[in-house]
Design a protein around this motif. Sequence first.
Motif, PDB file in Angstrom:
ATOM      1  N   PRO A  15      42.363  47.421  36.116  1.00  0.00           N
ATOM      2  CA  PRO A  15      41.492  46.340  35.626  1.00  0.00           C
ATOM      3  C   PRO A  15      40.104  46.356  36.257  1.00  0.00           C
ATOM      4  O   PRO A  15      39.177  45.770  35.696  1.00  0.00           O
ATOM      5  N   ARG A  16      39.942  47.040  37.384  1.00  0.00           N
ATOM      6  CA  ARG A  16      38.630  47.037  38.034  1.00  0.00           C
ATOM      7  C   ARG A  16      37.584  47.766  37.195  1.00  0.00           C
ATOM      8  O   ARG A  16      36.395  47.574  37.355  1.00  0.00           O
ATOM      9  N   HIS A  30      36.826  44.655  34.459  1.00  0.00           N
ATOM     10  CA  HIS A  30      36.130  43.435  34.901  1.00  0.00           C
ATOM     11  C   HIS A  30      35.943  43.457  36.408  1.00  0.00           C
ATOM     12  O   HIS A  30      36.671  44.015  37.162  1.00  0.00           O
ATOM     13  N   ARG A  88      46.085  44.192  48.785  1.00  0.00           N
ATOM     14  CA  ARG A  88      45.799  43.524  47.520  1.00  0.00           C
ATOM     15  C   ARG A  88      44.293  43.518  47.261  1.00  0.00           C
ATOM     16  O   ARG A  88      43.498  43.137  48.144  1.00  0.00           O
ATOM     17  N   ALA A  89      43.894  43.891  46.051  1.00  0.00           N
ATOM     18  CA  ALA A  89      42.479  43.993  45.697  1.00  0.00           C
ATOM     19  C   ALA A  89      41.875  42.652  45.300  1.00  0.00           C
ATOM     20  O   ALA A  89      40.663  42.527  45.172  1.00  0.00           O
ATOM     21  N   PHE A 126      50.193  41.645  36.718  1.00  0.00           N
ATOM     22  CA  PHE A 126      49.282  41.835  37.848  1.00  0.00           C
ATOM     23  C   PHE A 126      50.084  42.235  39.089  1.00  0.00           C
ATOM     24  O   PHE A 126      51.316  42.095  39.117  1.00  0.00           O
ATOM     25  N   GLY A 127      49.349  42.734  40.064  1.00  0.00           N
ATOM     26  CA  GLY A 127      50.005  43.119  41.320  1.00  0.00           C
ATOM     27  C   GLY A 127      50.407  44.576  41.362  1.00  0.00           C
ATOM     28  O   GLY A 127      51.107  45.007  42.278  1.00  0.00           O
ATOM     29  N   GLU A 128      49.944  45.338  40.364  1.00  0.00           N
ATOM     30  CA  GLU A 128      50.339  46.746  40.313  1.00  0.00           C
ATOM     31  C   GLU A 128      49.514  47.626  41.249  1.00  0.00           C
ATOM     32  O   GLU A 128      50.015  48.637  41.753  1.00  0.00           O
ATOM     33  N   LEU A 129      48.222  47.224  41.477  1.00  0.00           N
ATOM     34  CA  LEU A 129      47.320  48.134  42.193  1.00  0.00           C
ATOM     35  C   LEU A 129      47.813  48.441  43.607  1.00  0.00           C
ATOM     36  O   LEU A 129      47.850  49.611  44.016  1.00  0.00           O
ATOM     37  N   ALA A 130      48.183  47.389  44.343  1.00  0.00           N
ATOM     38  CA  ALA A 130      48.637  47.604  45.732  1.00  0.00           C
ATOM     39  C   ALA A 130      49.848  48.539  45.762  1.00  0.00           C
ATOM     40  O   ALA A 130      50.014  49.324  46.700  1.00  0.00           O
TER      41      ALA A 130
HETATM   42  N1  LIG Z   1      38.964  42.976  38.532  1.00  0.00           N
HETATM   43  C1  LIG Z   1      40.088  43.034  39.255  1.00  0.00           C
HETATM   44  N2  LIG Z   1      40.034  43.527  40.503  1.00  0.00           N
HETATM   45  C2  LIG Z   1      41.126  43.588  41.257  1.00  0.00           C
HETATM   46  N3  LIG Z   1      42.344  43.168  40.843  1.00  0.00           N
HETATM   47  C3  LIG Z   1      42.459  42.691  39.610  1.00  0.00           C
HETATM   48  C4  LIG Z   1      41.344  42.593  38.751  1.00  0.00           C
HETATM   49  N4  LIG Z   1      41.765  42.077  37.586  1.00  0.00           N
HETATM   50  C5  LIG Z   1      43.074  41.865  37.689  1.00  0.00           C
HETATM   51  N5  LIG Z   1      43.512  42.234  38.914  1.00  0.00           N
HETATM   52  C6  LIG Z   1      44.911  42.127  39.371  1.00  0.00           C
HETATM   53  O1  LIG Z   1      44.968  41.344  40.597  1.00  0.00           O
HETATM   54  C7  LIG Z   1      45.918  41.982  41.429  1.00  0.00           C
HETATM   55  C8  LIG Z   1      45.846  41.680  42.900  1.00  0.00           C
HETATM   56  O2  LIG Z   1      46.866  42.449  43.551  1.00  0.00           O
HETATM   57  P1  LIG Z   1      46.831  44.040  43.371  1.00  0.00           P
HETATM   58  O3  LIG Z   1      45.642  44.602  44.047  1.00  0.00           O
HETATM   59  O4  LIG Z   1      48.129  44.597  43.764  1.00  0.00           O
HETATM   60  O5  LIG Z   1      46.672  44.229  41.770  1.00  0.00           O
HETATM   61  C9  LIG Z   1      45.642  43.462  41.188  1.00  0.00           C
HETATM   62  C10 LIG Z   1      45.490  43.492  39.686  1.00  0.00           C
HETATM   63  O6  LIG Z   1      46.759  43.506  39.094  1.00  0.00           O
END
Ligand SMILES: Nc1ncnc2c1ncn2[C@@H]1O[C@@H]2COP(=O)(O)O[C@H]2[C@H]1O
Length: 323
Positions: free
Chosen positions: A319-320, A323, A281-282, A270-274
């Motif tokens: 992942p969005r 879920h 962070r999402a 996790f933490g890849e999106l940002a």
């Molecule tokens: N449904 C989701 N929506 C957003 N982030 C999610 C979700 N499921 C898993 N994640 C993880 O939660 C992380 C929060 O930090 P990031 O936005 O960097 O990256 C996000 C994803 O890796």
Amino acid sequence: MFAKFCHGKEAETPAPFNEDALPHQFDARRRTSVSAECWNQACDVPTQRLTGGCAKAAITPIPVNTNKQSVVPPSDINRTVVSLRKTLFFKELSEDLMQQVLHALKSRKIEAGKEIICQGDEGDDLYVLDKGKVEYIKDDKKVGEASDGATFGELALMYNAPRAATVRSLEPCEVYTLDRITFKRIMVAKLSRKRLHSQQVLSHIDVFSHLPESTQLKISDALQPLTFQKGDVIIKEGDSGSDFFLIDEGTVEVTANGEHKTTLGSGSYFGELALIYDLPRAATVTATSDLLKLEDLSKRGFEQLIGPDLVEELRRRDPRRLH
Ligand SMILES: Nc1ncnc2c1ncn2[C@@H]1O[C@@H]2COP(=O)(O)O[C@H]2[C@H]1O
């Protein structure tokens, strides 16, 4: 100048290197940086130094004889371990490597007013101050004091740098010393185990498991283990992102806008999106298991080591969408 005193001090007989125990290719008196010394990762032993890479052949390990009695009396072992564990290097050293350290220690008595370490010198030993008091002097200025339980002299060994300060005994001292060769061997064993563990964590994560071994190794070297407890918030929704995480052991809950999104366990990341979208962070990520072990890749490491194909793959697995 203290340096003068230092270089004029009585020559203390250095602890002799047990060269019989070393592989014949290894020059015990050579001083090079750890990175320049070549070690066989698999069996934690130094190997022949080669330009451009490590020797492949396994060479007889240097045994630290743990059958022989340690110079540290049983009644002092706990105290010595506590002293060693105060320094970052020994803090999380495994029990078996700590045993090897204890068996390699030598004891020395030092009179008051002696320079134990001299600023600018090369580092030979690490010291555990069992009894007594010392002062630290840098550029002829006293910068501190330490007493029973202090550990000093590890920096020059770790970084292959000259001694950063002079250490002088203020009263009669009893010290334990660990020689540079054993220190480095323990250091490489520790790094090699860390690398192996990070590599295992990485190889259990689907998206990384197909990467070439050389890329996996580079990423493994950049990973840092972190431990959390139940309820710890690892990522907070809306924050800026500075790290990417792989789950080694335990579980986390992901929530966004106050809603449960998913639970992730070992083999997930996790933490890849940002990092891939350069956005806040999402979601919030919270530890849900009593113990959570993660491997952390910094944003810098992520940018340098996660190539465009992998970034594309991570985007595809956003992942969005799931879920
Ligand atoms: N449904 C989701 N929506 C957003 N982030 C999610 C979700 N499921 C898993 N994640 C993880 O939660 C992380 C929060 O930090 P990031 O936005 O960097 O990256 C996000 C994803 O890796």
